[in-house]
Design a protein around this motif. Structure first.
Motif, PDB file in Angstrom:
ATOM      1  N   PRO A  37       0.832  -1.209   0.000  1.00 14.24           N
ATOM      2  CA  PRO A  37       0.000   0.000   0.000  1.00 14.24           C
ATOM      3  C   PRO A  37       0.864   1.256   0.000  1.00 14.24           C
ATOM      4  N   GLN A  38       0.392   2.270  -0.715  1.00 14.16           N
ATOM      5  CA  GLN A  38       1.106   3.538  -0.842  1.00 14.16           C
ATOM      6  C   GLN A  38       0.103   4.684  -0.807  1.00 14.16           C
ATOM      7  N   PRO A  39       0.507   5.871  -0.302  1.00  9.48           N
ATOM      8  CA  PRO A  39      -0.374   7.038  -0.458  1.00  9.48           C
ATOM      9  C   PRO A  39      -0.607   7.271  -1.952  1.00  9.48           C
ATOM     10  N   SER A  40      -1.810   7.652  -2.312  1.00 11.50           N
ATOM     11  CA  SER A  40      -2.116   7.754  -3.740  1.00 11.50           C
ATOM     12  C   SER A  40      -1.786   9.107  -4.358  1.00 11.50           C
ATOM     13  N   ASN A  41      -1.555  10.144  -3.547  1.00  8.96           N
ATOM     14  CA  ASN A  41      -1.312  11.443  -4.173  1.00  8.96           C
ATOM     15  C   ASN A  41      -0.193  12.238  -3.508  1.00  8.96           C
ATOM     16  N   PHE A  42       0.836  11.586  -3.024  1.00  7.74           N
ATOM     17  CA  PHE A  42       1.957  12.315  -2.433  1.00  7.74           C
ATOM     18  C   PHE A  42       2.891  12.715  -3.566  1.00  7.74           C
ATOM     19  N   THR A  43       2.823  13.986  -3.933  1.00 10.47           N
ATOM     20  CA  THR A  43       3.611  14.460  -5.070  1.00 10.47           C
ATOM     21  C   THR A  43       4.689  15.437  -4.613  1.00 10.47           C
ATOM     22  N   TYR A  44       5.715  15.532  -5.417  1.00 15.92           N
ATOM     23  CA  TYR A  44       6.761  16.523  -5.219  1.00 15.92           C
ATOM     24  C   TYR A  44       7.288  16.912  -6.593  1.00 15.92           C
ATOM     25  N   THR A  45       8.001  18.009  -6.644  1.00 19.37           N
ATOM     26  CA  THR A  45       8.634  18.471  -7.873  1.00 19.37           C
ATOM     27  C   THR A  45      10.134  18.259  -7.728  1.00 19.37           C
ATOM     28  N   GLN A  46      10.767  17.850  -8.800  1.00 15.60           N
ATOM     29  CA  GLN A  46      12.213  17.670  -8.778  1.00 15.60           C
ATOM     30  C   GLN A  46      12.863  18.615  -9.779  1.00 15.60           C
ATOM     31  N   LEU A  47      13.868  19.339  -9.310  1.00 22.91           N
ATOM     32  CA  LEU A  47      14.746  20.101 -10.196  1.00 22.91           C
ATOM     33  C   LEU A  47      15.958  19.205 -10.415  1.00 22.91           C
ATOM     34  N   TRP A  48      16.145  18.697 -11.631  1.00 23.42           N
ATOM     35  CA  TRP A  48      17.201  17.732 -11.894  1.00 23.42           C
ATOM     36  C   TRP A  48      18.111  18.206 -13.019  1.00 23.42           C
ATOM     37  N   ALA A  49      19.294  17.622 -13.081  1.00 17.18           N
ATOM     38  CA  ALA A  49      20.281  17.973 -14.100  1.00 17.18           C
ATOM     39  C   ALA A  49      20.564  16.772 -14.992  1.00 17.18           C
ATOM     40  N   ASP A  50      20.786  17.056 -16.268  1.00 14.70           N
ATOM     41  CA  ASP A  50      21.218  15.984 -17.166  1.00 14.70           C
ATOM     42  C   ASP A  50      22.749  15.937 -17.187  1.00 14.70           C
ATOM     43  N   GLU A  51      23.295  15.015 -17.941  1.00 13.74           N
ATOM     44  CA  GLU A  51      24.757  14.814 -17.948  1.00 13.74           C
ATOM     45  C   GLU A  51      25.519  16.035 -18.467  1.00 13.74           C
ATOM     46  N   LYS A  52      24.870  16.885 -19.251  1.00 16.15           N
ATOM     47  CA  LYS A  52      25.531  18.098 -19.749  1.00 16.15           C
ATOM     48  C   LYS A  52      25.497  19.234 -18.730  1.00 16.15           C
ATOM     49  N   GLY A  53      24.622  19.109 -17.723  1.00 16.57           N
ATOM     50  CA  GLY A  53      24.486  20.160 -16.717  1.00 16.57           C
ATOM     51  C   GLY A  53      23.282  21.061 -16.939  1.00 16.57           C
ATOM     52  N   GLU A  54      22.462  20.734 -17.933  1.00 13.05           N
ATOM     53  CA  GLU A  54      21.238  21.496 -18.157  1.00 13.05           C
ATOM     54  C   GLU A  54      20.220  21.093 -17.085  1.00 13.05           C
ATOM     55  N   THR A  55      19.447  22.053 -16.600  1.00 11.16           N
ATOM     56  CA  THR A  55      18.473  21.763 -15.556  1.00 11.16           C
ATOM     57  C   THR A  55      17.060  21.672 -16.123  1.00 11.16           C
ATOM     58  N   HIS A  56      16.256  20.835 -15.454  1.00  7.42           N
ATOM     59  CA  HIS A  56      14.904  20.524 -15.888  1.00  7.42           C
ATOM     60  C   HIS A  56      14.006  20.371 -14.655  1.00  7.42           C
ATOM     61  N   VAL A  57      12.694  20.415 -14.877  1.00  5.84           N
ATOM     62  CA  VAL A  57      11.716  20.214 -13.810  1.00  5.84           C
ATOM     63  C   VAL A  57      10.882  18.989 -14.149  1.00  5.84           C
ATOM     64  N   GLN A  58      10.612  18.179 -13.141  1.00  5.80           N
ATOM     65  CA  GLN A  58       9.793  16.983 -13.311  1.00  5.80           C
ATOM     66  C   GLN A  58       8.818  16.865 -12.153  1.00  5.80           C
ATOM     67  N   GLN A  59       7.551  16.593 -12.455  1.00  7.45           N
ATOM     68  CA  GLN A  59       6.568  16.301 -11.417  1.00  7.45           C
ATOM     69  C   GLN A  59       6.695  14.822 -11.071  1.00  7.45           C
ATOM     70  N   CYS A  60       6.760  14.511  -9.783  1.00 10.62           N
ATOM     71  CA  CYS A  60       6.983  13.138  -9.343  1.00 10.62           C
ATOM     72  C   CYS A  60       5.926  12.715  -8.330  1.00 10.62           C
ATOM     73  N   LYS A  61       5.701  11.435  -8.255  1.00 10.03           N
ATOM     74  CA  LYS A  61       4.827  10.850  -7.240  1.00 10.03           C
ATOM     75  C   LYS A  61       5.728  10.024  -6.326  1.00 10.03           C
ATOM     76  N   MET A  62       5.737  10.360  -5.040  1.00  2.00           N
ATOM     77  CA  MET A  62       6.605   9.664  -4.103  1.00  2.00           C
ATOM     78  C   MET A  62       6.058   8.278  -3.800  1.00  2.00           C
ATOM     79  N   THR A  63       6.956   7.295  -3.798  1.00  2.00           N
ATOM     80  CA  THR A  63       6.630   5.924  -3.442  1.00  2.00           C
ATOM     81  C   THR A  63       7.635   5.470  -2.384  1.00  2.00           C
ATOM     82  N   GLY A  64       7.647   4.196  -2.089  1.00  2.00           N
ATOM     83  CA  GLY A  64       8.606   3.665  -1.129  1.00  2.00           C
ATOM     84  C   GLY A  64       8.169   3.816   0.317  1.00  2.00           C
TER      85      GLY A  64
END
Length: 180
Positions: A37-64
């Motif tokens: 069982p997991q919470p169904s709507n625990f969300t967070y936003t991630q500011l992440w970098a790719d291998e070149k160093g460019e930054t991006h935003v991703q909407q994520c659903k927390m699990t675990g």
């Protein structure tokens, strides 16, 4: 005042479990890929970098999450984020504040307590945060990316933005979307 109480509860949870634990949003449980069982709507936003160093935003659903007795009752708990809390910071972004291109000082979670603020990534994505929003960012100067990943940020609106920041001793990564 309620937002300060929420931040204090977050700090106490972190101290209690010895790691960095976030409050989950009330949610009807779903299940993980392994049927847990997991919470169904625990969300967070991630500011992440790719291998070149460019930054991006991703909407994520927390699990675990796991169901554990916590404060006398079973609750969904997730307290492993790949590092321990190293610093708690309360900050206020003043009205009109704009910050030039910069990287984050440490791998961290930013919880918006009141007001609103934004990030603008190097891929030109703009994302605004409201009270209650959670951001995970690991675009530090120590990133293994080809160049230091950076972003712009600042306050939005006509009231200051108050934040709670929880820094953890986790190594920054590249191309690791939605790690939690």
């Amino acid at each position: 005042m309620v937002h300060y109480v929420t931040a204090i509860v977050v700090m106490l949870m972190v101290l209690e479990v010895g790691g960095s634990s976030l409050l989950s949003q009330a949610a009807a449980p779903g299940t993980s890929g392994d049927g847990e069982p997991q919470p169904s709507n625990f969300t967070y936003t991630q500011l992440w970098a790719d291998e070149k160093g460019e930054t991006h935003v991703q909407q994520c659903k927390m699990t675990g999450f796991s169901l554990q007795n916590y404060s006398a009752y079973q609750q969904f708990i997730r307290d492993d984020f790949g590092g321990n809390a190293t610093k708690f910071v309360f900050t206020e972004l003043s009205v009109g504040l704009t910050q030039p291109l910069h990287s984050t000082p440490a791998v961290q979670f930013v919880i918006t307590l009141s007001g609103s603020w934004y990030i603008n990534t190097t891929d030109a994505t703009y994302h605004a945060f409201q009270a209650g929003d959670v951001l995970f960012q690991d675009n530090t100067k120590d990133s293994p990316a080809a160049k230091v990943p950076q972003h712009f940020s600042g306050a939005v609106g006509d009231v200051p933005c108050q934040q709670f920041i929880l820094q953890i001793n986790r190594k920054p990564e590249v191309n690791n979307l939605c790690p939690f």
